[in-house]
Structure formats: C-alpha cells, structure tokens
Design an enzyme around this catalytic site. Structure first.
Site, PDB file in Angstrom:
ATOM      1  N   HIS A  97      11.829   5.930  10.908  1.00 44.91           N
ATOM      2  CA  HIS A  97      12.010   5.066   9.744  1.00 44.91           C
ATOM      3  C   HIS A  97      11.169   5.619   8.591  1.00 44.91           C
ATOM      4  CE1 HIS A  97      12.636   1.746   7.217  1.00 44.91           C
ATOM      5  NE2 HIS A  97      11.450   1.205   7.368  1.00 44.91           N
ATOM      6  N   ASN A 134      11.430   3.722   0.881  1.00 45.66           N
ATOM      7  CA  ASN A 134      11.918   2.975   2.044  1.00 45.66           C
ATOM      8  C   ASN A 134      13.214   2.257   1.651  1.00 45.66           C
ATOM      9  OD1 ASN A 134      12.369   1.153   4.103  1.00 45.66           O
ATOM     10  ND2 ASN A 134      10.267   0.369   4.167  1.00 45.66           N
ATOM     11  N   CYS A 149      14.483  -3.423   8.578  1.00 44.44           N
ATOM     12  CA  CYS A 149      14.553  -1.949   8.608  1.00 44.44           C
ATOM     13  C   CYS A 149      15.090  -1.406   9.933  1.00 44.44           C
ATOM     14  CB  CYS A 149      13.179  -1.350   8.345  1.00 44.44           C
ATOM     15  SG  CYS A 149      12.519  -1.813   6.754  1.00 44.44           S
TER      16      CYS A 149
HETATM   17  N1  ACO Z   1      -1.421   1.058  -6.822  1.00 44.61           N
HETATM   18  C1  ACO Z   1      -2.760   0.978  -6.861  1.00 44.61           C
HETATM   19  N2  ACO Z   1      -3.464   0.207  -6.022  1.00 44.61           N
HETATM   20  C2  ACO Z   1      -2.795  -0.522  -5.131  1.00 44.61           C
HETATM   21  C3  ACO Z   1      -1.404  -0.485  -5.036  1.00 44.61           C
HETATM   22  C4  ACO Z   1      -0.712   0.339  -5.947  1.00 44.61           C
HETATM   23  N3  ACO Z   1       0.620   0.447  -5.929  1.00 44.61           N
HETATM   24  N4  ACO Z   1      -1.015  -1.301  -4.050  1.00 44.61           N
HETATM   25  C5  ACO Z   1      -2.118  -1.833  -3.520  1.00 44.61           C
HETATM   26  N5  ACO Z   1      -3.201  -1.376  -4.180  1.00 44.61           N
HETATM   27  C6  ACO Z   1      -4.585  -1.695  -3.943  1.00 44.61           C
HETATM   28  C7  ACO Z   1      -4.752  -2.980  -3.202  1.00 44.61           C
HETATM   29  O1  ACO Z   1      -4.688  -4.075  -4.094  1.00 44.61           O
HETATM   30  C8  ACO Z   1      -6.135  -2.816  -2.599  1.00 44.61           C
HETATM   31  O2  ACO Z   1      -7.078  -3.129  -3.586  1.00 44.61           O
HETATM   32  P1  ACO Z   1      -8.373  -4.016  -3.220  1.00 44.61           P
HETATM   33  O3  ACO Z   1      -9.088  -3.231  -2.151  1.00 44.61           O
HETATM   34  O4  ACO Z   1      -9.101  -4.094  -4.522  1.00 44.61           O
HETATM   35  O5  ACO Z   1      -7.823  -5.317  -2.720  1.00 44.61           O
HETATM   36  C9  ACO Z   1      -6.226  -1.303  -2.352  1.00 44.61           C
HETATM   37  O6  ACO Z   1      -5.165  -0.706  -3.119  1.00 44.61           O
HETATM   38  C10 ACO Z   1      -6.094  -0.900  -0.918  1.00 44.61           C
HETATM   39  O7  ACO Z   1      -4.989  -1.556  -0.367  1.00 44.61           O
HETATM   40  P2  ACO Z   1      -4.674  -1.362   1.146  1.00 44.61           P
HETATM   41  O8  ACO Z   1      -3.735  -2.402   1.546  1.00 44.61           O
HETATM   42  O9  ACO Z   1      -5.950  -1.193   1.910  1.00 44.61           O
HETATM   43  O10 ACO Z   1      -3.953   0.059   1.131  1.00 44.61           O
HETATM   44  P3  ACO Z   1      -3.353   0.805   2.359  1.00 44.61           P
HETATM   45  O11 ACO Z   1      -4.089   2.070   2.561  1.00 44.61           O
HETATM   46  O12 ACO Z   1      -3.172  -0.074   3.553  1.00 44.61           O
HETATM   47  O13 ACO Z   1      -1.896   1.160   1.817  1.00 44.61           O
HETATM   48  C11 ACO Z   1       0.370   0.375   2.003  1.00 44.61           C
HETATM   49  C12 ACO Z   1      -1.034   0.120   1.435  1.00 44.61           C
HETATM   50  C13 ACO Z   1       0.904   1.655   1.404  1.00 44.61           C
HETATM   51  C14 ACO Z   1       1.268  -0.784   1.648  1.00 44.61           C
HETATM   52  C15 ACO Z   1       0.277   0.548   3.538  1.00 44.61           C
HETATM   53  O14 ACO Z   1      -0.477  -0.519   4.080  1.00 44.61           O
HETATM   54  C16 ACO Z   1       1.632   0.564   4.186  1.00 44.61           C
HETATM   55  O15 ACO Z   1       2.407   1.484   4.007  1.00 44.61           O
HETATM   56  N6  ACO Z   1       1.933  -0.437   5.042  1.00 44.61           N
HETATM   57  C17 ACO Z   1       3.182  -0.472   5.738  1.00 44.61           C
HETATM   58  C18 ACO Z   1       4.276  -0.868   4.825  1.00 44.61           C
HETATM   59  C19 ACO Z   1       5.597  -0.812   5.549  1.00 44.61           C
HETATM   60  O16 ACO Z   1       5.824   0.062   6.355  1.00 44.61           O
HETATM   61  N7  ACO Z   1       6.424  -1.743   5.305  1.00 44.61           N
HETATM   62  C20 ACO Z   1       7.663  -1.738   6.027  1.00 44.61           C
HETATM   63  C21 ACO Z   1       8.540  -2.637   5.339  1.00 44.61           C
HETATM   64  S1  ACO Z   1       9.952  -2.524   6.244  1.00 44.61           S
HETATM   65  C22 ACO Z   1      10.975  -3.861   6.047  1.00 44.61           C
HETATM   66  O17 ACO Z   1      11.300  -4.429   7.031  1.00 44.61           O
HETATM   67  C23 ACO Z   1      11.464  -4.236   4.660  1.00 44.61           C
END
Ligand code: ACO
Length: 327
Positions: A254, A284, A114
């Site tokens: 980003h 994203n 990214c």
């Molecule tokens: N729908 C419903 N529930 C979900 C989903 C979904 N789409 N995805 C995950 N969950 C569940 C999980 O399984 C978890 O359940 P559990 O507690 O029973 O295990 C619960 O929701 C909570 O998950 P968390 O990981 O605690 O959720 P969080 O608040 O951290 O949000 C997210 C998750 C949105 C992915 C967040 O952590 C995030 O945005 N992280 C950064 C991602 C990012 O910026 N990535 C960059 C990629 S860039 C690149 O280089 C390609």
C-alpha cells in the site's frame, strides 16, 4: 482441484492536474522538506470538480477491457472498491457499469478503505473459483480530494485521486491467486475515520462547521499499526502459498508512506529494489493504490507469466489484506 482465477489485463487512470508539495506550502503551514522526509511524497493528482470516482474508475476499466481484448458485455460482475463513492447509493460500480456499457454485469461496491481493492479481488476470486462467473472487472477508484480537509496539514499532504482496474478470469493452466489473508480490528475505528455523513452523525450546519465530514487520523498510531499488520498479513499469505520471500519478484505494498514501506521491507529482510513504489508521484490513493501500481509494473514490461507477486495493504477500519498471486 480448485478453479483458479488470474489477471488477464490491467488499466489505470490518473487525473492530469498535479498538486506538488510546493503548492501545498501556500495552502497550509508545511514545507516540501517536511512532507518529503516524513512521507516520501513529492506530488499527487487531483481530479477536476466535475470528474467523479466513477469517471476515473470507468477510464481505468476501459483500458483494462481494451488491453484484455474483451467485450464489455462479456463481464459478469463489477466490484468497485472505494471509500469515496459518487453517491451513497447507487453504488459507484453501477455508475461504472452504465458508463462502460457492461450491461450484463451485476455490480456492487466494497468498502474496506485502503484495503478495499484486495478485499474486492479476493471476493472476485471466490466467485470465479466457485464456477459462478467467468469474467470479473475489479476496480479501485478514489476521489480522496473530496474528503480531505484542505486546512489540516496533518492529513491534506498525504492523499491523491486516481483509479486502477483488473480483469479477472479463469484461464486454464494459469495459477493466478495462490493465497490471501484478510483481517480487521473494529476496536480501532477511531484512529482513522470520517466521523460525519453517516447515520451516526448526520450532516448539519454545525457538523459541517466542525469539518467532521473530512478524514481524521492519529498518524503515529496508524503508522505503528500499519507496519505490524502488513508484516503479519504478508507472512500469512506467503505461508499459505508455501512461498519464501525470495521467490517473490515484486512486492506491491500500500502506497501510504515511504517510511512504512521501508519498515515492512526491513522486517521481511527484502531489498527495496523488489518493492513497487509510486507514492512519490501519486501519494496515497487508498483503494486505487494497488491496481495503479500493478498496471504501471505491467506496462513497464516488468511482469512475465509465472512471476510471483505479493500485494499487501492496510487501511481504515482498521483493515488489512494481502495476496500472493502468480502473474
Ligand atoms: N507539515 C509540517 N508539520 C506537520 C505536518 C505537515 N504537513 N503534519 C504534521 N506536522 C507536525 C505535527 O503537527 C507535529 O507537530 P507538534 O509536534 O508540534 O505537534 C509534528 O509535525 C510531528 O508530527 P508526527 O505526527 O509526530 O509526525 P510523524 O513523524 O508521525 O509523521 C505522518 C506524520 C506522516 C502522518 C505519519 O504518522 C504517517 O504517515 N502515518 C500513517 C498515515 C497513514 O498511513 N495513513 C493511512 C491512511 S489509509 C486510509 O485508510 C485512508
């Protein structure tokens, strides 16, 4: 005095197919409410099966070329930032060079996930400040839908496809890129990666069955790291440019997650009204986020010559990058 580089024009391309959260509810166990409250994303664009990263990159490039009023044959270098290349080689930049008829241009790709577009922009700036090249096309283009595991709700709701481009030139009197900061932490490769498809884990039927050719991510760890790295990097670029946050007209972060943007804005003590945000519409798009957001700001007439912008990104690697530039 340093030979400066500045942005002559911008372009962007988004595929027409919209994938809304409601449709994802039918594909994996998720809800619009969960996606919106955790990420801020409402919908994303998905490229056609036969539409590749280079097609989107070429469309964005053509728009930047047209708006800049330049001849494609005047382009000296094409740098394409992507982690979803058409082919492992030749580079996507070479495919784009052919599609847009930039026959004089050298061409290569940069891969910093990214952060790729800002890595590419800074690289282009070096070629211009050294006096080697006059006109450089910098592209961020991604077909992330091709590397997303559409059975994994943890990741498939986050990403989209698209492309953006800028033409970078030395323009007498224009200050352009004022400062930058690039960084990486290779100790964190595991928290955001595509494990298979390289020489380390070649593609075999077993590997494909385990779906290791798709994005794997530890969301929470990435989140925490992203906020810290983006803040540190933004501060570094501001300091090098001798600027205070209140002098910046537009912060272009980003576009990964609204909560990451909120946290960055809060730590910098800057109101969200100064942040460019389009992740609600596109999700994203990795290396394409920055130039798409810049182009939309430009087209909306929200950029005047002399405005200061801060662009800051974060991605797999882990990598981070930021720049302060004068429009
Ligand atoms: N729908 C419903 N529930 C979900 C989903 C979904 N789409 N995805 C995950 N969950 C569940 C999980 O399984 C978890 O359940 P559990 O507690 O029973 O295990 C619960 O929701 C909570 O998950 P968390 O990981 O605690 O959720 P969080 O608040 O951290 O949000 C997210 C998750 C949105 C992915 C967040 O952590 C995030 O945005 N992280 C950064 C991602 C990012 O910026 N990535 C960059 C990629 S860039 C690149 O280089 C390609």
């Amino acid at each position: 005095m340093r030979r400066t580089s500045s942005i002559l024009s911008t372009g962007a391309y988004l595929p027409s197919r919209v994938l809304a959260n409601a449709e994802l509810e039918k594909m994996v166990e998720t809800t619009n409410e969960w996606i919106l409250s955790r990420t801020g994303i409402r919908e994303r664009r998905i490229a056609d099966e036969g539409e590749f990263t280079s097609d989107m990159g070429a469309r964005a490039a053509e728009q930047a070329i047209e708006l800049g009023g330049i001849d494609p044959k005047s382009i000296d270098l094409i740098i394409c930032a992507t982690c979803t290349p058409d082919t492992i080689f030749p580079s996507t930049a070479c495919h784009i060079q052919h599609k847009i008829g930039a026959t004089r241009a050298a061409a290569f790709d940069i891969q910093a996930a990214c952060s790729g577009f800002l890595y590419a922009l800074v690289t282009a700036d070096q070629f211009i400040s050294s006096g080697v090249y006059q006109t450089i096309l910098v592209i961020g283009a991604e077909k992330l839908s091709s590397i997303v595991n559409w059975q994994d709700r943890n990741t498939c709701v986050l990403f989209g496809d698209g492309a953006g481009a800028v033409i970078l030139q030395h323009r007498p009197g224009a200050r352009g890129v004022l400062s930058f900061d690039l960084g990486a932490d290779g100790a964190q490769t595991e928290i955001l990666s595509i494990p298979a498809g390289g020489c380390r884990v070649p593609l075999t039927p077993e590997v494909l069955d385990q779906r290791l050719q798709f994005i794997q991510m530890s969301g929470k760890e990435v989140f925490k790291y992203a906020v810290n790295a983006m803040n540190r990097s933004a501060e570094e670029s501001l300091e090098k440019a001798g600027c205070k946050p209140e002098q910046i007209r537009w912060f272009i972060p980003h576009q990964a997650n609204q909560r990451i943007v909120d946290a960055v804005a809060q730590r910098m003590n800057v109101g969200l009204e100064h942040f460019v945000i389009n992740l609600d519409r596109y999700g994203n798009t990795s290396a394409a986020c920055m130039p798409i957001a810049l182009h939309e700001t430009n087209m909306a007439g929200k950029l005047d010559r002399g405005d200061l912008l801060l662009m800051v990104s974060f991605g797999g690697g882990l990598t981070w990058a930021s720049t302060v530039l004068e429009w």
